[in-house]
Design a protein around this motif. Structure first.
Motif, mmCIF file in Angstrom:
data_model
loop_
_atom_site.group_PDB
_atom_site.id
_atom_site.type_symbol
_atom_site.label_atom_id
_atom_site.label_comp_id
_atom_site.label_asym_id
_atom_site.label_seq_id
_atom_site.Cartn_x
_atom_site.Cartn_y
_atom_site.Cartn_z
ATOM 1 N N UNK A 14 -23.443 41.009 56.552
ATOM 2 C CA UNK A 14 -24.671 40.933 57.009
ATOM 3 C C UNK A 14 -24.946 42.556 57.253
ATOM 4 N N UNK A 15 -23.934 43.364 57.636
ATOM 5 C CA UNK A 15 -24.149 44.664 58.042
ATOM 6 C C UNK A 15 -24.349 45.414 56.806
ATOM 7 N N UNK A 16 -23.522 45.037 55.739
ATOM 8 C CA UNK A 16 -23.625 45.649 54.336
ATOM 9 C C UNK A 16 -24.951 45.379 53.837
ATOM 10 N N UNK A 17 -25.501 44.328 54.076
ATOM 11 C CA UNK A 17 -27.031 44.032 53.275
ATOM 12 C C UNK A 17 -27.885 44.913 54.056
ATOM 13 N N UNK A 18 -27.738 44.855 55.458
ATOM 14 C CA UNK A 18 -28.530 45.972 55.988
ATOM 15 C C UNK A 18 -28.757 47.151 55.812
ATOM 16 N N UNK A 19 -27.270 47.662 55.627
ATOM 17 C CA UNK A 19 -26.950 49.167 55.179
ATOM 18 C C UNK A 19 -27.997 49.445 53.693
ATOM 19 N N UNK A 20 -27.571 48.662 52.657
ATOM 20 C CA UNK A 20 -28.167 48.792 51.423
ATOM 21 C C UNK A 20 -29.805 48.819 51.763
ATOM 22 N N UNK A 21 -30.348 47.939 52.354
ATOM 23 C CA UNK A 21 -31.643 47.899 52.439
ATOM 24 C C UNK A 21 -32.230 49.298 53.246
ATOM 25 N N UNK A 22 -31.626 49.808 54.116
ATOM 26 C CA UNK A 22 -31.816 50.970 54.800
ATOM 27 C C UNK A 22 -31.820 52.140 54.061
ATOM 28 N N UNK A 23 -30.524 52.197 53.245
ATOM 29 C CA UNK A 23 -30.442 53.172 52.428
ATOM 30 C C UNK A 23 -31.430 53.241 51.199
ATOM 31 N N UNK A 24 -31.818 52.017 50.716
ATOM 32 C CA UNK A 24 -32.839 52.036 49.625
ATOM 33 C C UNK A 24 -34.340 52.254 50.217
ATOM 34 N N UNK A 25 -34.658 52.018 51.373
ATOM 35 C CA UNK A 25 -35.949 52.494 51.838
ATOM 36 C C UNK A 25 -35.980 54.156 52.236
ATOM 37 N N UNK A 26 -34.781 54.545 52.887
ATOM 38 C CA UNK A 26 -35.074 55.850 53.142
ATOM 39 C C UNK A 26 -34.730 56.952 52.032
ATOM 40 N N UNK A 27 -34.074 56.620 51.014
ATOM 41 C CA UNK A 27 -33.652 57.451 50.075
ATOM 42 C C UNK A 27 -34.576 57.475 48.721
ATOM 43 N N UNK A 28 -35.017 56.170 48.495
ATOM 44 C CA UNK A 28 -35.801 55.934 47.109
ATOM 45 C C UNK A 28 -34.724 55.906 46.129
ATOM 46 N N UNK A 29 -33.510 55.852 46.411
ATOM 47 C CA UNK A 29 -32.250 55.877 45.216
ATOM 48 C C UNK A 29 -32.414 54.634 44.420
ATOM 49 N N UNK A 30 -32.837 53.469 45.393
ATOM 50 C CA UNK A 30 -32.579 52.381 44.702
ATOM 51 C C UNK A 30 -34.094 51.681 44.835
ATOM 52 N N UNK A 31 -34.422 50.894 44.051
ATOM 53 C CA UNK A 31 -35.766 50.140 44.045
ATOM 54 C C UNK A 31 -35.286 48.742 44.777
ATOM 55 N N UNK A 32 -36.438 47.983 45.243
ATOM 56 C CA UNK A 32 -36.130 46.838 45.945
ATOM 57 C C UNK A 32 -35.361 45.773 45.162
ATOM 58 N N UNK A 33 -35.786 45.728 43.710
ATOM 59 C CA UNK A 33 -34.886 44.844 42.702
ATOM 60 C C UNK A 33 -33.537 45.435 42.641
ATOM 61 N N UNK A 34 -33.216 46.795 42.416
ATOM 62 C CA UNK A 34 -31.940 47.355 42.405
ATOM 63 C C UNK A 34 -31.177 47.135 43.693
ATOM 64 N N UNK A 35 -31.643 47.142 44.966
ATOM 65 C CA UNK A 35 -31.112 46.949 46.384
ATOM 66 C C UNK A 35 -30.599 45.470 46.446
ATOM 67 N N UNK A 36 -31.618 44.630 45.987
ATOM 68 C CA UNK A 36 -31.014 43.034 45.838
ATOM 69 C C UNK A 36 -30.077 42.812 45.022
ATOM 70 N N UNK A 37 -29.745 43.357 43.961
ATOM 71 C CA UNK A 37 -28.773 43.391 42.977
ATOM 72 C C UNK A 37 -27.545 44.188 43.551
ATOM 73 N N UNK A 38 -27.617 45.103 44.198
ATOM 74 C CA UNK A 38 -26.466 45.858 44.746
ATOM 75 C C UNK A 38 -25.938 44.747 46.001
ATOM 76 N N UNK A 39 -26.711 44.079 46.837
ATOM 77 C CA UNK A 39 -26.622 43.282 47.553
ATOM 78 C C UNK A 39 -25.591 42.189 46.910
ATOM 79 N N UNK A 40 -26.021 41.659 46.120
ATOM 80 C CA UNK A 40 -25.667 40.391 45.278
ATOM 81 C C UNK A 40 -23.896 40.974 44.921
ATOM 82 N N UNK A 41 -24.134 42.215 44.270
ATOM 83 C CA UNK A 41 -22.688 42.630 44.108
ATOM 84 C C UNK A 41 -21.568 42.742 45.062
ATOM 85 N N UNK A 42 -22.089 43.033 46.176
ATOM 86 C CA UNK A 42 -21.144 42.979 47.321
ATOM 87 C C UNK A 42 -20.778 41.698 47.666
#
Length: 382
Positions: A14-42
Motif C-alpha cells: 500500500x505504501x508503494x502504491x501511495x508513493x507511485x501515485x504521489x511521484x506521478x502527481x508531483x513530477x508528471x513523469x508518469x501519466x495516470x495510466x502509466x502510474x496504474x501500470x507501474x503499481x500493477x508491476x510492483x
C-alpha cells in the motif's frame, strides 16, 4: 486495485502504491495510466517474488531522496530540496568498489568548497558503519580524558579494535571508513587526507588571536547513519550531505561540554571573568566562536549559511510549500538555532511534528559499542 501477498506485508504494498501515485502527481513523469501500470508491476512482482522488495527506477529513487529532504522535520535548510544530486550505486556489490564510490561522492560534493548537496544510494548488501563519512576520532587517554571528539570515542574504540593504526593521536584525526558486505567482516579504508576528499578549514577570528586554540573543522557534513525510507522500503546505506550552518560547528561541535568544550579557552583569550556566571562569559565567548567559524569558512571559500539567513530561508520554504497546498511540519526544538534563538522568527512559530514519508529515519549504530550522544542538526546540515 486488489493487492494480495502472503509474505510481503500488505502495508508495504500500500505504501508503494501511495508513493507511485504521489511521484506521478508531483513530477508528471508518469501519466495516470502509466502510474496504474507501474503499481500493477510492483504488485505482480510481489506475487512472484514475495520475499523480494520492489526495485525503484533511478528517477523514482531521486525524487524519493528529494522528497525525503523536504519532509525532514529537523532540517532548517529544506528550501533547497530540489537541488539534490543522486549517485545510484545499487549495482555495486564489493567493499572496494563502494569505497571508490564514496570517494567520488566526497570529491563531487566538496567541489573545491562550492558544496553540492549529494546522496549516494547502495544496496542493503553493503553497509557503512560510520555515523558520518567524515569525522574526527576521539582517543581515550590513560587519565580518562579524550583527545579529539568525545562523541566519536565509542566508534574510535571500535575501529582501533579492528586494527586501525592512526597516523597520530591528535585532536583532529580523520577516522577511517568502515564498510561491510552482508555475511562478511568489516573492512577498514583510510580516508585520504586530501582537500579534494576531506577539506579542512582552520578556524581563525577576524580580530582576536585564535591561533593558540589550533581549531579546525571539516568542510563537508555527510550523514551515513540514517535510512532513506519510502514506499515500504528502507535503504540502509544512503549517505547524504548538504552544507553546514555555522552554529552547528561554533555552538555545538566545538562548544558543547560533551564535545570539544572550547568556550573556557575562548573566554581566556578574550580576557573574560569566568569565575561567575553573571559575567555571561559563556554567551560572549559563544558569539565570538561562531563569528570565527563564519569568518574562517568565508576565508577558505567554503559554502556555509549563518543561522539568521537559514531562518529566513526556512520561512521561504514554508511559503512555497503553502502555495503547493502542502503542510510544513517541523521539530521546533531542532529548528530554532542554538544561538540567539529568540531573535529567530522560528522561535515564535507553532509547528506540528508529524513524520511523513519519504523521509530519512535514524537507526541504531551498527557497531557493537555503547551508543554515544546523538548529534544535533538535520540530514543536510550535520
Amino acid at each position: 486495485m486488489k493487492i494480495n501477498s502472503t509474505n510481503l506485508a500488505k502495508a508495504d504494498l500500500l505504501e508503494s502504491e501511495s508513493f507511485i501515485r504521489e511521484y506521478a502527481e508531483e513530477t508528471a513523469n508518469l501519466s495516470k495510466k502509466e502510474a496504474a501500470h507501474r503499481i500493477s508491476e510492483i504488485a505482480a512482482q510481489a506475487e512472484v517474488h514475495p520475499l523480494q522488495q520492489w526495485h525503484p527506477e533511478t528517477e523514482e529513487l531521486l525524487w524519493a531522496a528529494k522528497a525525503a529532504w523536504r519532509n525532514s522535520n529537523r532540517c532548517i535548510g529544506r528550501l533547497h530540496w530540489r537541488s539534490l544530486h543522486l549517485f545510484d550505486r545499487r549495482d555495486i556489490t564489493g567493499t572496494d568498489e563502494a569505497y571508490e564510490a564514496l570517494l567520488e561522492h566526497l570529491r563531487f560534493a566538496t567541489n573545491g568548497g562550492r558544496i553540492r548537496s549529494t546522496i549516494s544510494v547502495f544496496s542493503n548488501e553493503l553497509q557503512v558503519l560510520n555515523p558520518h563519512l567524515i569525522r574526527f576520532a576521539g582517543f581515550r587517554e590513560a587519565d580518562g580524558s579524550i583527545t579529539g571528539d568525545p562523541m566519536l570515542a565509542g566508534f574510535t574504540d571500535f575501529v582501533l579494535k579492528l586494527g586501525w593504526k592512526p597516523r597520530r593521536r591528535g585532536p583532529f584525526e580523520f577516522l577511517p571508513l568502515v564498510l561491510q558486505r552482508q555475511g562478511e567482516a568489516p573492512q577498514l579504508f583510510e580516508l585520504p587526507n586530501e582537500p579534494e576528499v576531506a577539506l579542512r578549514v582552520p578556524i581563525s577570528h577576524p580580530e582576536l588571536d585564535f591561533s593558540p586554540l589550533g581549531l579546525q573543522w571539516h568542510a563537508l557534513p555527510v550523514i551515513s547513519n540514517m535510512d532513506l525510507a519510502f514506499g515500504g522500503l528502507r535503504f540502509h546505506t544512503a549517505p547524504f550531505n548538504g552544507y553546514y550552518m555555522g552554529t552547528e560547528i561554533g555552538a555545538r561541535n566545538l562548544s558543547d561540554v560533551s564535545r570539544y568544550n572550547k568556550l573556557p579557552e575562548v573566554a581566556r583569550i578574550m580576557g573574560l571573568d569566568t569565575s561567575r556566571d553573571r559575567s555571561l562569559w559563556r554567551d560572549r565567548a559563544l558569539v565570538e566562536l561562531n563569528l570565527a567559524v563564519l569568518h574562517s569558512f568565508d576565508q577558505a571559500g567554503v559554502k556555509m549559511v549563518d543561522h539568521h539567513t537559514a531562518s529566513e530561508q526556512y520561512l521561504q520554504f514554508e511559503a512555497l510549500e503553502a502555495r503547493q497546498q502542502r503542510e510544513t511540519t517541523g521539530d521546533w526544538a531542532w529548528l530554532v538555532p542554538p544561538v540567539s534563538g529568540s531573535v529567530s522568527p522560528l522561535f515564535h512559530k507553532e509547528m506540528r511534528n508529524l513524520i511523513k514519508t519519504p523521509n530519512y529515519l535514524m537507526r541504531d549504530e551498527p557497531y557493537p559499542v555503547k551508543k554515544t550522544l546523538n548529534s544535533r542538526g538535520c540530514p543536510f546540515k550535520k
